[in-house]
Design a protein around this motif. Structure first.
Motif, mmCIF file in Angstrom:
data_model
loop_
_atom_site.group_PDB
_atom_site.id
_atom_site.type_symbol
_atom_site.label_atom_id
_atom_site.label_comp_id
_atom_site.label_asym_id
_atom_site.label_seq_id
_atom_site.Cartn_x
_atom_site.Cartn_y
_atom_site.Cartn_z
ATOM 1 N N THR A 509 61.620 71.742 66.750
ATOM 2 C CA THR A 509 61.747 70.326 66.421
ATOM 3 C C THR A 509 60.413 69.611 66.601
ATOM 4 O O THR A 509 59.514 70.097 67.294
ATOM 5 C CB THR A 509 62.804 69.632 67.311
ATOM 6 N N ALA A 510 60.311 68.449 65.977
ATOM 7 C CA ALA A 510 59.174 67.546 66.173
ATOM 8 C C ALA A 510 59.715 66.128 66.107
ATOM 9 O O ALA A 510 60.644 65.848 65.342
ATOM 10 C CB ALA A 510 58.102 67.766 65.102
ATOM 11 N N SER A 511 59.153 65.239 66.911
ATOM 12 C CA SER A 511 59.671 63.872 67.010
ATOM 13 C C SER A 511 58.561 62.845 66.905
ATOM 14 O O SER A 511 57.381 63.154 67.132
ATOM 15 C CB SER A 511 60.427 63.675 68.336
ATOM 16 N N ALA A 512 58.953 61.623 66.578
ATOM 17 C CA ALA A 512 58.022 60.489 66.533
ATOM 18 C C ALA A 512 58.810 59.225 66.839
ATOM 19 O O ALA A 512 60.021 59.161 66.620
ATOM 20 C CB ALA A 512 57.344 60.391 65.170
ATOM 21 N N THR A 513 58.093 58.225 67.353
ATOM 22 C CA THR A 513 58.737 56.972 67.752
ATOM 23 C C THR A 513 57.911 55.786 67.264
ATOM 24 O O THR A 513 56.678 55.824 67.281
ATOM 25 C CB THR A 513 58.893 56.888 69.284
ATOM 26 N N ALA A 514 58.610 54.747 66.823
ATOM 27 C CA ALA A 514 57.990 53.471 66.464
ATOM 28 C C ALA A 514 58.828 52.364 67.104
ATOM 29 O O ALA A 514 59.895 52.621 67.671
ATOM 30 C CB ALA A 514 57.916 53.299 64.950
ATOM 31 N N VAL A 515 58.348 51.141 67.019
ATOM 32 C CA VAL A 515 59.041 50.008 67.638
ATOM 33 C C VAL A 515 59.545 49.067 66.551
ATOM 34 O O VAL A 515 58.784 48.667 65.659
ATOM 35 C CB VAL A 515 58.107 49.247 68.600
ATOM 36 N N PHE A 516 60.841 48.760 66.614
ATOM 37 C CA PHE A 516 61.404 47.717 65.756
ATOM 38 C C PHE A 516 61.285 46.393 66.487
ATOM 39 O O PHE A 516 61.748 46.261 67.624
ATOM 40 C CB PHE A 516 62.866 48.008 65.431
ATOM 41 N N THR A 517 60.642 45.432 65.834
ATOM 42 C CA THR A 517 60.406 44.126 66.442
ATOM 43 C C THR A 517 61.158 43.068 65.671
ATOM 44 O O THR A 517 60.868 42.826 64.485
ATOM 45 C CB THR A 517 58.912 43.782 66.457
ATOM 46 N N ALA A 518 62.125 42.435 66.314
ATOM 47 C CA ALA A 518 62.848 41.311 65.716
ATOM 48 C C ALA A 518 62.182 40.027 66.182
ATOM 49 O O ALA A 518 62.208 39.698 67.368
ATOM 50 C CB ALA A 518 64.314 41.347 66.122
ATOM 51 N N GLN A 519 61.578 39.306 65.270
ATOM 52 C CA GLN A 519 60.869 38.073 65.626
ATOM 53 C C GLN A 519 61.839 37.018 66.133
ATOM 54 O O GLN A 519 61.529 36.272 67.065
ATOM 55 C CB GLN A 519 60.109 37.550 64.415
ATOM 56 N N GLY A 520 62.994 36.903 65.526
ATOM 57 C CA GLY A 520 64.026 35.982 65.997
ATOM 58 C C GLY A 520 63.866 34.559 65.537
ATOM 59 O O GLY A 520 64.812 33.932 65.084
ATOM 60 N N TRP A 521 62.652 34.022 65.659
ATOM 61 C CA TRP A 521 62.393 32.647 65.219
ATOM 62 C C TRP A 521 60.891 32.432 65.095
ATOM 63 O O TRP A 521 60.093 33.228 65.580
ATOM 64 C CB TRP A 521 63.000 31.635 66.188
ATOM 65 N N PHE A 522 60.517 31.387 64.437
ATOM 66 C CA PHE A 522 59.109 31.003 64.363
ATOM 67 C C PHE A 522 59.019 29.490 64.335
ATOM 68 O O PHE A 522 59.967 28.787 63.973
ATOM 69 C CB PHE A 522 58.434 31.604 63.123
ATOM 70 N N TRP A 560 54.084 42.828 62.067
ATOM 71 C CA TRP A 560 53.428 43.265 63.300
ATOM 72 C C TRP A 560 54.254 44.349 63.961
ATOM 73 O O TRP A 560 55.487 44.333 63.946
ATOM 74 C CB TRP A 560 53.253 42.076 64.249
ATOM 75 N N SER A 561 53.564 45.305 64.600
ATOM 76 C CA SER A 561 54.262 46.433 65.215
ATOM 77 C C SER A 561 55.038 46.019 66.459
ATOM 78 O O SER A 561 56.021 46.649 66.819
ATOM 79 C CB SER A 561 53.263 47.538 65.566
ATOM 80 N N ASP A 562 54.609 44.947 67.135
ATOM 81 C CA ASP A 562 55.333 44.457 68.300
ATOM 82 C C ASP A 562 54.959 42.997 68.510
ATOM 83 O O ASP A 562 54.045 42.458 67.885
ATOM 84 C CB ASP A 562 55.025 45.296 69.545
ATOM 85 N N LEU A 563 55.675 42.345 69.430
ATOM 86 C CA LEU A 563 55.466 40.914 69.654
ATOM 87 C C LEU A 563 54.095 40.627 70.262
ATOM 88 O O LEU A 563 53.480 39.597 69.971
ATOM 89 C CB LEU A 563 56.573 40.373 70.565
ATOM 90 N N ALA A 564 53.613 41.538 71.110
ATOM 91 C CA ALA A 564 52.293 41.329 71.711
ATOM 92 C C ALA A 564 51.201 41.356 70.645
ATOM 93 O O ALA A 564 50.273 40.533 70.665
ATOM 94 C CB ALA A 564 52.029 42.393 72.774
#
Length: 711
Positions: A509-522, A560-564
């Motif tokens: 097996t091989a794996s990978a991870t990413a981040v789902f970022t929900a902005q929510g509001w602006f 953006w990949s994340d909120l930061a």
């Protein structure tokens, strides 16, 4: 330099009750039409073959007996031509013949007539194919059963080409109706004209069943009697072309030796249908013999031109993508191109192992416009998985709280506030090291997704993911072809959660991870008013000859990949915008004021807080209070003072932090009790004094000049 090929086209009618095909139709179908027989061979050899001196003879009538084989048709057609024209001047120097048999079928008594369900007569189709007469190769093409693909294939033999090999198929089973099932590798490439008409298809017996379908329906030719003649394509594979006519690809190939371990061969190639550019990667094995056996070819096939029938997604074996052939010495035939597999563009799998070699071919990148593919060829490949971020959108679902009515500097009414958003993001997957052998019957790697550690089982649905002690519900879909994951958050929810993929095959097996970022509001301008803001900005920048691109905040924002990262991007944008206001010497106070008001409308309070923090201006009140003050330019001095401070500090900073709320208090309590609402209302001298006073009180010092505080 083009190679002149002189072909003679004999049009022979065997049924005088059938009218001959008009000359314009024959010319369009066989010679000079955009999709003509000879035009195909000019195009697929990229102009290497020149048929300018070829001849089409006048119609002749011939007599056919019971023997309707291709040999009998070719002999009868040549004899009929010579009977009418004993010594045609075009004959000397011909390289080959094309015999058009018209109509190429006849009605005859049915030997089973009288039996239940049997008609009195049946239609007998004549045999078509390649033979020889008087020392010349001849392609025999019966009109009423020959489509353009068949015609081009048979003329390919006249030109000296042979079949391609590869997958097990039924192409050599000449009687599919009998009980004997023949399986062989001839006609085994789904990507080569010379594997028609089977194109590696397996359709008899108990299977497995699969098929290649690289042909397409092109324009019809007026007055050509056979409606099915417009089925055409594909190109001759670049591998087969290079094997038999290497001069046709002079200057259009990338050549390299087999790669050594740890030293990949890389190349960018264009599609086979491209009119220029390098379209073939040729890999030479150690000690390659003069006949090329062992050589490996990689080409790129897309649905364009004569390859319009390539399938972008399947289920046809003739998929759009990178295609691999090698040269094999076939008994009693010699070196021939052998299909080794493909890497479909629309597939999470990005490589193929080349059988009988140590090579693994991988697509490193593919142009979205199908103009090129980047290849990497290695000696073996480690198994790996990669998540590729796709489209991300933040769709407004409604306002949160009160929406403020404000104005642009141009006088246009706009709404500003906080708006709830729903985030949709796509995550693709690319795997390497699971390429297999290119055989359609081989097991394909399996792909599994989890979100927030929760496995996704069904192709679509919703999933509840845990985040910091609570849970959020996401809608999801998984593309059945690409295994691309699409996630959609509910409106007004801000969080981050991991999306992970696991690719399995061959027991590993091989794996990978990413981040789902929900902005929510602006916070910012109402989406329906963005155009008004843009129009105002254009008018201002035209007046002051300032370019708006670095000033205007991107709409919509990048994914953006994340909120930061998003917050860092806001800081970078704010710094760029302030440089545009501060630096140009030809921008007067009025212009700076107008741009500052546009900046205030766009920028979220957090961007100002972060920018001030980087300049060592902090705060002693709750952040929520400061945020409210920074977004309210009508009733507080904070927006104007924050902008003025950032302009004054520019690229420098204070040695130690000073509270912004204390600076504002000192400013408003200076002589005259000023309370500025616009950037141009701020007195820089009073502001500097307010900062110095805040410094002295906080640190118990007696600084007298603002410059003393700068780092």
């Amino acid at each position: 330099m083009a190679k002149s090929v002189r072909l003679g086209i004999i049009r022979a009618r065997h049924d005088t009750t059938v009218p001959v095909i008009p000359d314009p139709a024959c010319i369009a179908m066989l010679m000079t039409g955009d999709h003509a027989l000879l035009r195909f061979w000019e195009n697929t050899t990229r102009g290497h073959l020149d048929f300018v001196d070829s001849s089409m003879f006048p119609w002749v009538d011939m007599t056919m007996g019971t023997d309707t084989s291709r040999d009998a048709q070719a002999r009868a057609a040549v004899d009929a031509l010579r009977a009418r024209f004993p010594n045609p001047p075009e004959w000397p120097g011909l390289n080959g013949l094309i015999v058009i048999t018209h109509p190429g079928q006849r009605t005859m008594p049915n030997p089973r007539a009288g039996q239940p369900g049997q008609p009195a007569t049946i239609t007998q189709s004549f045999d078509g194919g390649t033979t020889g007469v008087d020392g010349l190769p001849v392609a025999v093409l019966p009109v009423m059963s020959s489509d353009l693909t068949f015609m081009c294939h048979e003329v390919g033999h006249v030109l000296g080409l042979d079949h391609t090999f590869g997958l097990d198929n039924n192409g050599t089973d000449w009687d599919p109706t009998d009980a004997t099932i023949v399986v062989g590798q001839e006609y085994g490439s789904p990507y080569d004209l010379m594997s028609s008409a089977t194109f590696a298809g397996r359709f008899l017996g108990t299977g497995p069943f699969y098929s290649g379908q690289p042909t397409f329906i092109g324009p019809t030719v007026t007055n050509w009697p056979y409606a099915g003649a417009s089925s055409m394509g594909p190109h001759l594979s670049r591998a087969n072309l290079h094997l038999f006519m290497p001069d046709a690809l002079a200057g259009r190939v990338v050549e390299a030796p087999f790669p050594q371990p740890g030293a990949p061969v890389t190349a960018r190639i264009v599609p086979a249908s491209a009119s220029n550019g390098r379209c073939l990667l040729v890999l030479h094995p150690p000690g390659e013999p003069a006949n090329g056996v062992g050589r490996v070819y990689v080409e790129y096939r897309v649905p364009a031109g004569w390859d319009a029938g390539m399938d972008p997604q399947g289920p046809s074996l003739s998929r759009e993508g990178a295609v691999v052939h090698s040269i094999v010495d076939i008994t009693n035939k010699g070196p021939r191109a052998w299909y080794r597999g493909s890497i479909p563009t629309a597939s999470p799998d990005t490589d193929v192992a080349v059988a009988t070699t140590p090579l693994v071919v991988r697509t490193a990148a593919v142009d979205p416009e199908r103009q090129w593919v980047d290849l990497s060829v290695t000696a073996g490949a480690a198994k790996a998985a990669e998540i590729v971020r796709g489209l991300q959108t933040d769709d407004v679902v409604g306002a949160v709280g009160e929406v403020q009515q404000t104005m642009t500097p141009c006088g246009d009414p706009v709404r500003r506030g906080t708006f709830a958003t729903s985030t949709t993001a796509r995550f693709g997957v690319r795997s390497t090291g699971f390429g297999g052998s290119g055989e359609p019957v081989d097991p394909q790697p399996t792909i599994a997704w989890t979100v927030g550690g929760v496995p996704l089982g069904a192709p679509s649905g919703n999933v509840s993911v845990p985040v910091d002690g609570t849970s959020f519900t996401l809608d999801y879909t998984i593309d059945p072809v690409m295994s691309e994951l699409t996630l959609t958050s509910r409106g007004g929810e801000r969080y981050e959660t991991p999306a992970a993929v696991t690719v399995s095959g061959d027991g590993t097996t091989a794996s990978a991870t990413a981040v789902f970022t929900a902005q929510g509001w602006f916070e910012g301008i109402h989406p329906d008013d963005v155009q008004k803001f843009g129009d105002c900005l254009r008018r201002i920048t035209q007046r002051y000859r300032r370019m708006p691109a670095p000033f205007r905040r991107p709409t919509p924002e990048p994914p953006w990949s994340d909120l930061a990262t998003r917050r860092l991007a806001e800081q970078a944008w704010l710094r760029q915008a302030f440089r545009l206001i501060a630096q140009p010497p030809d921008l007067d106070a009025a212009g700076r004021g107008e741009l500052s008001r546009l900046l205030q409308v766009q920028a979220p309070p957090t961007a100002f807080i972060d920018a001030l923090g980087a300049a060592a201006v902090d705060y002693s009140v709750p952040e929520a209070d400061l945020t409210d003050w920074l977004r309210n330019a009508e009733f507080t001095p904070y927006p104007a003072l924050a902008q003025s401070l950032l302009l004054r500090l520019d690229s420098t900073r204070l040695k130690r932090p000073v509270f912004l709320d204390v600076i504002a208090f000192n400013y408003e309590n200076s002589p005259g009790k000023p309370t500025p609402r616009l950037l141009e209302d701020v007195d820089t001298g009073v502001l500097e004094a307010a900062v110095v006073e805040g410094w002295n009180v906080r640190y118990g010092e007696a600084a007298s000049e603002f410059g003393e505080l700068l780092a």
